[in-house]
Design a protein around this motif. Structure first.
Motif, PDB file in Angstrom:
ATOM      1  N   VAL A   1     -28.174  18.006 -21.956  1.00 54.90           N
ATOM      2  CA  VAL A   1     -27.857  16.588 -21.838  1.00 54.90           C
ATOM      3  C   VAL A   1     -27.434  16.013 -23.195  1.00 54.90           C
TER       4      VAL A   1
ATOM      5  N   PRO B   1     -28.133  10.141 -19.641  1.00 62.04           N
ATOM      6  CA  PRO B   1     -27.087  11.131 -19.902  1.00 62.04           C
ATOM      7  C   PRO B   1     -25.707  10.475 -19.958  1.00 62.04           C
TER       8      PRO B   1
ATOM      9  N   LEU C   1     -22.807  16.233 -20.205  1.00 56.70           N
ATOM     10  CA  LEU C   1     -23.607  17.455 -20.139  1.00 56.70           C
ATOM     11  C   LEU C   1     -22.747  18.580 -20.703  1.00 56.70           C
TER      12      LEU C   1
ATOM     13  N   LEU D   1     -27.793  17.141 -12.149  1.00 54.02           N
ATOM     14  CA  LEU D   1     -26.922  17.676 -13.199  1.00 54.02           C
ATOM     15  C   LEU D   1     -26.656  19.165 -12.979  1.00 54.02           C
TER      16      LEU D   1
ATOM     17  N   VAL E   1     -30.504  23.533 -16.104  1.00 51.08           N
ATOM     18  CA  VAL E   1     -30.729  22.373 -16.975  1.00 51.08           C
ATOM     19  C   VAL E   1     -32.236  22.220 -17.142  1.00 51.08           C
TER      20      VAL E   1
END
Lengths: 701, 325
Positions: free
Chosen positions: A44, A102, A105, A250, A264
């Motif tokens: 992130v 965020p 990414l 994400l 993630v």
């Protein structure tokens, strides 16, 4: 096929965790442990301003960094459906809703390279004026339509103001609790992998089925496309509850973009702005009583904060709706939306901070009336829920109070404060009541008899480390009347069908219903001679109708907490040599894991009382102490003797397992019991948590 | 985390030649602070020179002085018979710091040059004059409840987190250092620079100098020593107040006293004013309090750390009273 019926039931016996060996040998795989070929890593890029717009991201420079495969950002991210969950609307526009949110990414071949590239990604912002300062008199406080999870914002019975005006004794005080972070040992992690037109998400969540459903809607996938697997969890305390946390979305987004499995995993500091926390609260409690301490009026008003993304209102004052009898009773909530991270569930949301307010005020009332604090609570006991008037399915608060007083040695306590000096310590004792709702939610479970003589239970339950899998094994074995060694319980897989998550102390009650019912059905089918096909014989039960058909009753677990404290006369250090907790929680399926959960709850309560505080620097909109060195969670050295006991609490109005749930009640009231004991030790009231040495010493001088 | 090279040093000279005059190089001892800072992006070395193989890991009696190698692990230091016998304050201080796991790895030298745990220093997205000179000090108006009350400046209010260094200060430790000019020694107190307007410059020794050890003078017979630390949780937390004291009382009078304070300044704070007040005077609680008050007269607390003034005062009184008993 021959079946061996076992007479001796397993429920009520201290079976050790069925997956214990897997965990201590490292065979158990947690979300970030799953090995996958071709796995890459997402990191992130967090917003470094609390409010404004992203006006530029130097994607080209980041893509040129070693190992970087792709960068997800608002210009290339998939368009997501609006599912009413602002924290998951990631990269849908250029707005920054809070510091740490965020803004991109970075996906790279190793976590180290992903991190390096993410931290070096240049982002230009257009900052806007922000407000991240929660105050009890904030002009932005408003009355929301409802409070969590779906409770009325306000209740009002009788005429509180008139009753207080005419009351012989009045207590009118303000109490404060700080922001706190759940800080489960295992940080959040999500790994998404596409195969055969399905996406599987390995993640650490308390709600596998719910998360699969919400992500399916978020990404506009066909039903059945998303599978969420969450076999082992290293703690959650609500922080891994529903909705899905951003890491899950994400990972799916990134795996879709790069066509490879993507993981993630959040660092500890990243958890602070991204996965939720308990809001700070400001509470005002007004009590009116007669000279004997019988309440004539109770008012509990609470204020809390939420983010710009979601209206999330902590149900702080609902604790006062079900605890003590008062003919005139008003509870209300207000919330203010600030430029802060989104608050979420944390162990006993509502009841944990709310009980600090009411149970502290009750102690002040006991002092004002000259009535013993245990006796005061007994005098205000009731068999109908004060706010709603509904009868309780069972309410054994009085038994908890009496048994707790007996075990703790409360009798003969000198009520006067600051009278017990012991060397460098002031000593004192305090107590508080506790309750937590005993809810049950619809769930589907399957149980299969195999030709081997074994049984497999499948239910999308979650074991946070609590022993839920073990308890379900015991319930199933008894319903089948077979030894526990023949029963395997598979959980943590959304493909098993609709199930409530591990939240609201509802797990065992909710999952146990269809598990027990399906097991009874299967045993009946086998006993009646139904043939066992090669793939096994399966019974399935969906508890939706059965749960909905229950009588309208007020269902709660009750408890009482007693604390002994020692306060250093010169440094203000507070020690808690003893805590006693006595609980009426319905049927106890497994006394070993039940006790462990309550020990954990009491310890977390102690930690809330003395240590835990997430420190917001409102100028930056971020938590400054976002690590386990500076955010203090109790260590072994902070915990003295813990005494846990149960009172018999048979209740036929709950669910087939007869359980009320006990994941949260252990924390409720503990901070008040400790604060009340600190007053008894020092003569100084502690109306704000945590009671660190700085606060104790400052207030004493 | 930035990719870096790693080398193991053969001997002290080789280690110094690799790191001296190379701003991108760092010595790696236990790594309990440096590696954390590397993960956070606060330290971004190009080269780590692992010194843990160097022969600096012994505690020896050198004609009455105790010499402690810079690579002696905290756990070994606290457990060493000579330390426990002659300098109990040092053993107590070490055992009050960190956790068992960290003490098994962390070194004596590394402990002295560890960085502040100020939350703004350890967050690279925040301003901090110590990390990024000239960017400002958000702690002064922000979260500073456990930051400095003595010797700070308008540029930085960070504290030094060590327990061990506080005890060493009270024991009049000297620090052994080697740089390109060769080995030399200096008093521990002279190792740390005053904060002033350059909080990024923390040490007086040349960049790339290697700490090789510390040495302690013998204590006279009849000396009593003690360390007391106050922290927010009972274990595994940095001090919010700490006192190391060395006291010799004869006929009710203070014949020698040395006091060092922790958690109040950017380095262990030697309480010279209090010591002067006490030396030759009566060893009474009243005298101890008057001395502590005199020392703390220079305190300049911030909005949320004023509690440290009475806390430190009362700790000084409590520790000295206990030692004089």
């Amino acid at each position: 096929m021959t079946r061996t019926w076992q007479a001796a039931p397993s429920v009520g016996h201290p079976l050790t965790r069925v997956e214990g060996l897997d965990k201590v040998t490292g065979r158990a795989r947690y979300a970030a442990d799953i090995a996958l070929p071709g796995l890459v890593y997402g990191w992130v890029v967090p917003a470094t301003i609390p409010r404004g717009r992203v006006i530029g991201i130097d994607v080209a420079a980041t893509l040129a960094m070693p190992g970087v495969l792709a960068v997800l950002h608002p210009h290339n991210a998939p368009r997501l459906a609006d599912i009413g969950e602002g924290t998951l609307a990631l990269f849908q526009n250029d707005r920054v809703a809070h510091r740490g949110a965020p803004v991109a990414l970075v996906i790279a071949d190793t976590p180290e390279r992903a991190r390096e590239a993410a931290e070096r990604t240049a982002v230009d912002y257009l900052p806007e004026p922000h407000d991240a300062d929660f105050r009890p008199d904030h002009p932005g406080l408003y009355t929301p339509d409802h409070v969590n999870p779906n409770n009325a914002t306000t209740t009002d019975k009788g005429d509180v103001d008139a009753a207080i005006a005419g009351a012989a004794v009045v207590v009118d005080r303000e109490y404060r609790t700080p922001a706190q972070h759940n800080n489960a040992m295992e940080p959040h992690s999500a790994t998404a992998v596409w195969a055969d037109d399905r996406v599987t998400l390995y993640t650490s969540t308390q709600y596998a089925y719910t998360v699969a459903q919400s992500l399916t809607r978020l990404f506009g996938l066909a039903p059945g496309t998303m599978r969420v697997v969450s076999e082992h969890i290293g703690g959650g305390f609500g922080n891994k509850g529903a909705p899905a946390r951003p890491d899950a979305a994400l990972a799916v987004m990134a795996a879709t973009l790069v066509g490879r499995p993507v993981r993630v995993t959040l660092t500890r500091p990243q958890l602070y702005p991204l996965t939720g926390y308990r809001t700070p609260t400001a509470q005002r409690v007004r009590l009116g009583a007669d000279e004997d301490g019988r309440l004539v009026a109770l008012e509990h008003r609470a204020a809390s904060q939420t983010s710009r993304l979601v209206e999330f209102t902590e149900q702080t004052a609902i604790y006062s709706r079900a605890m003590y009898a008062a003919d005139n009773l008003r509870t209300s909530h207000r919330v203010v939306a600030l430029d802060v991270p989104t608050p979420r569930w944390m162990r006993a949301p509502g009841e944990a901070p709310g009980s600090f307010g009411l149970e502290s005020a009750m102690d002040e009332l006991a002092e004002a009336c000259g009535v013993d604090p245990v006796e005061l609570r007994l005098r205000n006991d009731t068999q109908a829920e004060p706010a709603s008037g509904l009868p309780f399915s069972s309410r054994r608060l009085a038994e908890c109070l009496r048994e707790g007083a007996r075990r703790f040695g409360w009798a003969g306590r000198d009520p006067r404060p600051a009278g017990r000096r012991d060397g460098r310590w002031w000593r004192g004792t305090g107590m508080a009541g506790a309750h937590y709702p005993a809810r049950t939610a619809p769930t589907t479970a399957h149980v299969t008899a195999l030709r081997s003589g074994d049984y497999v239970v499948r239910v999308a339950a979650t074991d946070l480390g609590t022993g839920a899998r073990t308890a379900l094994t015991q319930l199933a074995a008894d319903a089948l009347e077979v030894p526990v060694t023949t029963v395997r319980v598979l959980i943590g897989d959304s493909d098993f069908g609709p199930a409530h998550g591990a939240g609201g102390s509802m797990g065992t009650a909710s999952w146990g219903w269809p598990v027990v019912t399906a097991c009874h059905d299967l045993a009946h089918r086998l006993a009646s001679g139904e043939p066992l096909p090669p793939e096994g014989l399966t019974s399935t039960f969906d508890s939706t109708d059965a749960v909905g058909a229950r009588r309208d009753l007020s269902r709660y677990a009750f408890g009482a907490h007693f604390a002994e404290v020692a306060v250093d006369v010169s440094t203000g250090e507070v020690r808690v040599p003893r805590l006693t907790g006595v609980y009426a929680v319905g049927r106890v399926v497994n006394p070993l894991t039940a006790r462990s959960q309550l020990l954990g709850g009491m310890t977390m309560g102690l930690s809330c009382a003395l240590l835990e505080e997430s420190m917001m620097d409102a100028r930056f909109g971020g938590f400054v102490n976002h690590n386990l060195a500076d955010y203090h969670v109790a260590t072994n050295a902070d915990v003295g003797e813990l005494d846990v006991a149960f009172v018999d609490d048979p209740d036929d109005e709950l669910n087939p397992s007869g359980v009320k749930g006990l994941g949260e009640i252990g924390i409720v009231g503990v901070p008040a019991a400790i604060a009340n004991a600190v007053w008894h030790a020092t003569g100084v009231r502690q109306r704000e948590l945590p009671i660190g040495p700085a606060r104790a010493i400052t207030s004493g001088q | 985390m930035r990719e870096f090279s790693y080398a193991r040093a053969r001997d002290v000279d080789a280690a110094v030649s690799l790191v001296a005059d190379n701003p991108g190089a760092r010595y790696l001892g236990g790594g309990t602070n440096l590696v954390d800072l590397m993960k956070l992006g606060i330290e971004r070395p190009e080269l780590l020179v692992d010194v843990t193989g160097l022969p600096l890991d012994e505690v020896v009696d050198d004609g009455g002085r105790l010499r402690i190698g810079a690579l002696v692990r905290n756990s070994d230091l606290a457990a060493h018979p000579l330390v426990r016998e002659r300098y109990p304050v040092l053993s107590q201080a070490v055992l009050n710091g960190a956790s068992g796991q960290l003490r098994n790895v962390a070194t004596t030298g590394g402990n002295l040059v560890q960085r502040t745990r100020c939350g703004y220093f350890t967050d690279p997205t925040m301003p901090c004059n110590k990390r990024m000179p000239g960017s400002g000090c958000p702690a002064i108006e922000g979260e500073h409840h456990n930051l400095a009350i003595l010797g700070a400046s308008d540029h930085c209010v960070a504290t030094h987190p060590s327990d061990l260094a506080v005890a060493l200060s009270a024991l009049d430790a000297r620090v052994g250092v080697q740089d390109l000019a060769g080995p030399h020694e200096l008093p521990l107190e002279d190792l740390y620079r005053p904060v002033g307007d350059r909080p990024d410059l923390e040490l007086t020794v040349r960049d790339g100098a290697l700490l090789t050890g510390v040495s302690l003078p013998p204590l006279p017979a009849g000396t009593r020593t003690g360390y007391r630390k106050v922290r927010e949780r009972a274990s595994y937390a940095f001090a919010i107040g700490a006192v190391a004291a060395v006291l010799v009382v004869a006929d009710g009078m203070v014949s020698d006293v040395r006091i060092a304070l922790g958690a109040v300044a950017s380095h262990p704070w030697r309480a010279r004013i209090a010591e002067r007040e006490l030396r030759g005077g009566p060893a009474t609680a009243e005298a101890f309090e008057a001395a502590a008050v005199a020392e703390l007269d220079a305190a300049r607390p911030l909005r949320d750390n004023a509690y440290k003034v009475p806390l430190t005062r009362d700790l000084v009184v409590a520790v000295l009273t206990e030692l004089a008993r």
